[in-house]
Design an enzyme around this catalytic site. Structure first.
Site, PDB file in Angstrom:
ATOM      1  N   PHE A 149       0.808  -1.214   0.000  1.00  0.00           N
ATOM      2  CA  PHE A 149       0.000   0.000   0.000  1.00  0.00           C
ATOM      3  C   PHE A 149       0.842   1.265   0.000  1.00  0.00           C
ATOM      4  O   PHE A 149       0.355   2.323  -0.410  1.00  0.00           O
ATOM      5  CB  PHE A 149      -0.934   0.020   1.221  1.00  0.00           C
ATOM      6  CG  PHE A 149      -0.239   0.289   2.543  1.00  0.00           C
ATOM      7  CD1 PHE A 149       0.074   1.584   2.936  1.00  0.00           C
ATOM      8  CD2 PHE A 149       0.090  -0.748   3.397  1.00  0.00           C
ATOM      9  CE1 PHE A 149       0.720   1.835   4.150  1.00  0.00           C
ATOM     10  CE2 PHE A 149       0.726  -0.502   4.604  1.00  0.00           C
ATOM     11  CZ  PHE A 149       1.040   0.793   4.989  1.00  0.00           C
ATOM     12  N   LYS A 173      -1.298  -7.709  -8.759  1.00  0.00           N
ATOM     13  CA  LYS A 173      -2.239  -7.704  -7.631  1.00  0.00           C
ATOM     14  C   LYS A 173      -1.781  -6.613  -6.677  1.00  0.00           C
ATOM     15  O   LYS A 173      -0.932  -6.829  -5.827  1.00  0.00           O
ATOM     16  CB  LYS A 173      -2.253  -9.070  -6.934  1.00  0.00           C
ATOM     17  CG  LYS A 173      -3.560  -9.414  -6.195  1.00  0.00           C
ATOM     18  CD  LYS A 173      -3.972  -8.445  -5.100  1.00  0.00           C
ATOM     19  CE  LYS A 173      -3.114  -8.530  -3.878  1.00  0.00           C
ATOM     20  NZ  LYS A 173      -3.603  -7.579  -2.795  1.00  0.00           N
ATOM     21  N   GLU A 176      -5.171  -3.741  -1.780  1.00  0.00           N
ATOM     22  CA  GLU A 176      -6.594  -3.402  -1.803  1.00  0.00           C
ATOM     23  C   GLU A 176      -6.902  -2.138  -1.005  1.00  0.00           C
ATOM     24  O   GLU A 176      -8.012  -1.619  -1.063  1.00  0.00           O
ATOM     25  CB  GLU A 176      -7.431  -4.575  -1.260  1.00  0.00           C
ATOM     26  CG  GLU A 176      -7.250  -4.900   0.211  1.00  0.00           C
ATOM     27  CD  GLU A 176      -6.049  -5.785   0.512  1.00  0.00           C
ATOM     28  OE1 GLU A 176      -6.012  -6.353   1.615  1.00  0.00           O
ATOM     29  OE2 GLU A 176      -5.150  -5.903  -0.366  1.00  0.00           O
ATOM     30  N   SER A 226       5.926  -6.799   3.936  1.00  0.00           N
ATOM     31  CA  SER A 226       6.518  -7.102   5.231  1.00  0.00           C
ATOM     32  C   SER A 226       7.290  -8.416   5.182  1.00  0.00           C
ATOM     33  O   SER A 226       7.053  -9.271   4.324  1.00  0.00           O
ATOM     34  CB  SER A 226       5.434  -7.190   6.306  1.00  0.00           C
ATOM     35  OG  SER A 226       4.629  -8.341   6.101  1.00  0.00           O
ATOM     36  N   CYS A 281       9.738   1.353   3.390  1.00  0.00           N
ATOM     37  CA  CYS A 281      10.707   0.357   3.856  1.00  0.00           C
ATOM     38  C   CYS A 281      12.113   0.919   3.923  1.00  0.00           C
ATOM     39  O   CYS A 281      12.994   0.320   4.543  1.00  0.00           O
ATOM     40  CB  CYS A 281      10.674  -0.880   2.973  1.00  0.00           C
ATOM     41  SG  CYS A 281      11.277  -0.619   1.294  1.00  0.00           S
ATOM     42  N   GLU A 382       9.445  -3.601  12.936  1.00  0.00           N
ATOM     43  CA  GLU A 382       9.299  -2.567  11.910  1.00  0.00           C
ATOM     44  C   GLU A 382       7.996  -1.826  12.192  1.00  0.00           C
ATOM     45  O   GLU A 382       6.909  -2.357  11.965  1.00  0.00           O
ATOM     46  CB  GLU A 382       9.276  -3.174  10.507  1.00  0.00           C
ATOM     47  CG  GLU A 382       9.192  -2.122   9.418  1.00  0.00           C
ATOM     48  CD  GLU A 382       9.084  -2.706   8.021  1.00  0.00           C
ATOM     49  OE1 GLU A 382       9.571  -2.068   7.074  1.00  0.00           O
ATOM     50  OE2 GLU A 382       8.503  -3.805   7.873  1.00  0.00           O
TER      51      GLU A 382
END
Length: 499
Positions: A149, A173, A176, A226, A281, A382
């Site tokens: 995201f 993909k 969402e 992640s 990240c 994280e």
């Protein structure tokens, strides 16, 4: 309410599963859109469209591919504001951050435009008597990308432009949580002339992900997200005999030596820790201050952090926006509220921050934690939010040992005026990307992005040369042709008879 549907075979395809997910405006907390969540059958339809397109795209000329990509690059440039507005509306990051994301994605499109040189093979002649050996690279077929995201335009563009330039077809993909940018990227590709089925977008959750990981016609999977999910993607896709590059999480450190320019280091720490609300990240989430400069550095960071203006991403005066969801906001806040009990000094506590007129937004202020221990939750996990931890080290060696003990190895940085120390650091540190007086060392498009240790699962980094190699496979051809002079008497090879 607006519904984001799938893009399959060159057109919008309405979701048929009956499942929908909410898409929220992070600045207001209101659900503004719903997104169709694909079933396994809908994923299969996208893969089938990609497989059919591959029958011709896989043998298309480099000139055809690059011509489309050049037109695509121009369209992306013309629509960069529109793409950025979609990112801000669904992710929450400020418009300037969103524009920067589009610009970094464009770098990879530009790299893909030059794919002709990246796909050149090699030739060795006369390796033995009349024997030549050549090496070539060929496309894989249908490949898939599963993206996070936090960069809904950039990370997809890290994947599919190179993949299709190499002759593959692609099924994306996206997250969402902020799906609209991906559909616009696909629509612009079609406008640029990309044949139907070469790029497909299916929205969904774990059902869609698992369908891609298990599909027999998907040859390779790229992932950014992640570490726990990256590990799952790598394990599952590998078990299904797919090539995998899975980029995981991070805990990026910035080592500040006593000789560093502390004003520059503080500026860098603030921008790297709190930019994009820490939802990246490559954010610096841990500063390791060496020796006596720690107190002064913390004070300089605090002074700067207190001046950051937080507000809606579409407000030109905002420097930091909200977090993506309320649940994520609450999780980030929990690390700050629990830090003192685990021995940290809470220098700045942003958990109570609100924005007038937008009280229901997913707001959190900037938090700064000092004297953080390596066994605390705020350090080990994280956080993926605007929380900066400061740790103390007595020496350069202690700082390097602390950083190398982390299970993550994505990116790291050193701030110093000493070239010898910087050289030692770049050789001794266990991370895939290193900055010297650069806080966020994200490589340019023609160098590859990726970490070490639990920040990467698979052998290939993303984009750059590694990206080209990931989306192609090598083939070596050994050739021996008889010389015309060896032909039997009486055989006419069509050569002129006057010499």
């Amino acid at each position: 309410m607006k519904t984001v549907n799938h893009w399959i075979g060159g057109k919008t395809v309405e979701g048929a599963s009956g499942n929908r997910g909410p898409v929220t405006d992070p600045a207001t907390g209101a659900v503004t859109t719903q997104v169709a969540l694909a079933s396994a059958e809908e994923v299969d339809a996208a893969v089938t469209a990609a497989k059919e397109a591959y029958s011709t795209w896989g043998t298309s000329s480099l000139a055809q591919r690059t011509g489309i990509l050049f037109r695509y690059r121009a369209l992306l440039d013309a629509h960069r504001d529109e793409i950025a507005e979609l990112i801000t509306a669904e992710h929450g990051k400020v418009h300037s951050d969103a524009l920067g994301e589009v610009a970094r994605g464009l770098e990879i499109v530009e790299l893909a435009c030059g794919i002709t040189t990246q796909l050149k093979g090699e030739l060795s002649t006369q390796v033995s008597n009349r024997v030549d050996v050549s090496s070539i690279r060929q496309s894989l077929g249908v490949v898939a990308g599963i993206t996070p995201f936090n960069f809904p335009a950039m990370v997809p563009m890290w994947m599919f432009p190179l993949a299709i330039a190499c002759g593959n077809t692609f099924v994306l993909k996206p997250s969402e949580k902020d799906p609209s940018a991906s559909n616009l990227l696909a629509e612009l590709a079609a406008e640029a002339g990309l044949p139907d089925g070469v790029l497909n977008v299916v929205h969904g959750d774990k059902v869609a992900v698992d369908a891609l990981l298990a599909h027999p016609d998907v040859a390779a999977v790229s992932f950014v997200g992640s570490t726990p999910i990256a590990r799952y993607i790598h394990t599952t896709a590998s078990a299904n005999h797919k090539r995998v590059q899975a980029l995981g999480g991070a805990k990026n450190h910035m080592l500040v030596l006593p000789d560093a320019d502390l004003d520059a280091a503080a500026d860098a720490a603030v921008s790297a820790a709190y930019g994009s609300a820490g939802e990246r990240c490559m954010a610096i989430s841990a500063v390791v201050a060496v020796s006596s400069i720690a107190d002064e550095l913390v004070q300089k960071i605090r002074e700067r952090a207190e001046k950051i203006k937080i507000g809606p991403g579409n407000d030109p005066e905002s420097e930091m926006g909200p977090l993506i969801t309320k649940a994520h906001r609450d999780k980030v806040a929990s690390y700050v509220t629990g830090a003192a009990a685990q021995g940290a000094e809470v220098v700045l506590d942003g958990t109570g921050h609100t924005v007038d007129g937008f009280e229901d937004g997913h707001w959190i202020g900037l938090s700064l934690l000092d004297h953080v221990s390596t066994d605390s939750d705020a350090y080990r996990d994280e956080i993926f939010g605007p929380v900066l931890c400061v740790l103390r080290a007595e020496t350069y060696e202690d700082g390097v040992a602390l950083i190398n003990a982390s299970p993550y190895g994505n990116g790291t940085a050193i701030f110093t005026r000493d070239g010898g120390a910087a050289r030692r650091f770049q050789l001794e540190i266990e991370a895939g990307m290193v900055g010297v007086n650069v806080p966020i060392p994200v490589p340019v498009g023609y160098h590859s992005f990726g970490g070490w240790k639990d920040s990467l699962f698979g052998d290939h980094h993303i984009y750059g040369n590694d990206g080209v190699h990931f989306y192609t496979r090598g083939k070596v051809v050994t050739t021996r042709w008889p010389d015309p002079s060896d032909a039997p008497a009486g055989v006419d090879l069509g050569f002129p008879r006057n010499h």
